[in-house]
Scaffold this motif. Structure first.
Motif, PDB file in Angstrom:
ATOM      1  N   ALA A   8       0.828  -1.203   0.000  1.00 39.40           N
ATOM      2  CA  ALA A   8       0.000   0.000   0.000  1.00 39.40           C
ATOM      3  C   ALA A   8       0.864   1.257   0.000  1.00 39.40           C
ATOM      4  CB  ALA A   8      -0.931  -0.003   1.204  1.00 39.40           C
ATOM      5  N   LEU A   9       1.941   1.245   0.798  1.00 37.30           N
ATOM      6  CA  LEU A   9       2.840   2.395   0.836  1.00 37.30           C
ATOM      7  C   LEU A   9       3.515   2.605  -0.521  1.00 37.30           C
ATOM      8  CD1 LEU A   9       4.316   4.630   2.396  1.00 37.30           C
ATOM      9  CD2 LEU A   9       6.031   2.924   3.006  1.00 37.30           C
ATOM     10  N   LEU A  10       3.976   1.535  -1.137  1.00 35.24           N
ATOM     11  CA  LEU A  10       4.604   1.666  -2.455  1.00 35.24           C
ATOM     12  C   LEU A  10       3.603   2.131  -3.505  1.00 35.24           C
ATOM     13  CD1 LEU A  10       6.943  -1.451  -2.509  1.00 35.24           C
ATOM     14  CD2 LEU A  10       7.584   0.950  -2.263  1.00 35.24           C
ATOM     15  N   GLY A  11       2.358   1.655  -3.415  1.00 34.99           N
ATOM     16  CA  GLY A  11       1.327   2.104  -4.351  1.00 34.99           C
ATOM     17  C   GLY A  11       1.043   3.584  -4.215  1.00 34.99           C
ATOM     18  N   LEU A  13       3.149   5.822  -3.018  1.00 39.19           N
ATOM     19  CA  LEU A  13       4.334   6.550  -3.480  1.00 39.19           C
ATOM     20  C   LEU A  13       4.399   6.625  -5.002  1.00 39.19           C
ATOM     21  CD1 LEU A  13       7.068   5.291  -1.001  1.00 39.19           C
ATOM     22  CD2 LEU A  13       5.959   7.514  -1.045  1.00 39.19           C
ATOM     23  N   LEU A  14       3.941   5.585  -5.688  1.00 39.73           N
ATOM     24  CA  LEU A  14       3.928   5.613  -7.144  1.00 39.73           C
ATOM     25  C   LEU A  14       2.790   6.464  -7.690  1.00 39.73           C
ATOM     26  CD1 LEU A  14       4.795   1.920  -7.998  1.00 39.73           C
ATOM     27  CD2 LEU A  14       6.232   3.921  -8.339  1.00 39.73           C
ATOM     28  N   ALA A  15       1.645   6.462  -7.021  1.00 39.20           N
ATOM     29  CA  ALA A  15       0.481   7.186  -7.510  1.00 39.20           C
ATOM     30  C   ALA A  15       0.576   8.685  -7.236  1.00 39.20           C
ATOM     31  CB  ALA A  15      -0.791   6.628  -6.867  1.00 39.20           C
ATOM     32  N   LEU A  20       6.373  11.015  -1.736  1.00 34.97           N
ATOM     33  CA  LEU A  20       7.759  10.641  -1.457  1.00 34.97           C
ATOM     34  C   LEU A  20       8.425  11.687  -0.564  1.00 34.97           C
ATOM     35  CD1 LEU A  20      10.096   8.712  -1.896  1.00 34.97           C
ATOM     36  CD2 LEU A  20      10.665   9.981  -3.961  1.00 34.97           C
ATOM     37  N   ASP A  21       8.206  12.953  -0.864  1.00 32.97           N
ATOM     38  CA  ASP A  21       8.770  14.020  -0.032  1.00 32.97           C
ATOM     39  C   ASP A  21       8.187  13.982   1.381  1.00 32.97           C
ATOM     40  OD1 ASP A  21      10.256  14.918  -2.175  1.00 32.97           O
ATOM     41  OD2 ASP A  21       8.732  16.384  -2.792  1.00 32.97           O
ATOM     42  N   LEU A  22       6.882  13.782   1.476  1.00 31.01           N
ATOM     43  CA  LEU A  22       6.244  13.715   2.778  1.00 31.01           C
ATOM     44  C   LEU A  22       6.745  12.513   3.573  1.00 31.01           C
ATOM     45  CD1 LEU A  22       4.087  14.778   4.739  1.00 31.01           C
ATOM     46  CD2 LEU A  22       2.465  13.273   3.589  1.00 31.01           C
ATOM     47  N   THR A  23       6.884  11.368   2.918  1.00 26.98           N
ATOM     48  CA  THR A  23       7.372  10.161   3.593  1.00 26.98           C
ATOM     49  C   THR A  23       8.802  10.351   4.076  1.00 26.98           C
ATOM     50  OG1 THR A  23       5.947   8.826   2.191  1.00 26.98           O
ATOM     51  CG2 THR A  23       7.711   7.681   3.342  1.00 26.98           C
ATOM     52  N   ALA A  24       9.645  10.949   3.249  1.00 25.15           N
ATOM     53  CA  ALA A  24      11.034  11.184   3.642  1.00 25.15           C
ATOM     54  C   ALA A  24      11.102  12.149   4.833  1.00 25.15           C
ATOM     55  CB  ALA A  24      11.820  11.738   2.469  1.00 25.15           C
TER      56      ALA A  24
END
Length: 57
Positions: A8-11, A13-15, A20-24
């Motif tokens: 779900a996290l990878l989905g 991040l791709l969508a 990606l910036d928020l997760t980092a």
């Protein structure tokens, strides 16, 4: 369950490229807190530690 959350996290991040910036930012903020890092490592290691069965002398 772990793999579903990772998928779900990878989905997300791709969508959503901004995710990606928020997760980092969130991971960096959590990693800068030593108490949270120590608690997380302890929670991960706890199931693998041997349990003492009785008092030893």
């Amino acid at each position: 369950m772990k793999w579903l959350l990772l998928g779900a996290l990878l989905g997300v991040l791709l969508a959503v490229p901004q995710a990606l910036d928020l997760t980092a930012t969130v991971v960096g903020g959590l990693a800068s807190q030593p108490l949270l890092v120590a608690f997380g490592l302890g929670a991960v290691a706890r199931p693998h530690l041997p349990l003492p069965r009785r008092w030893t002398r």
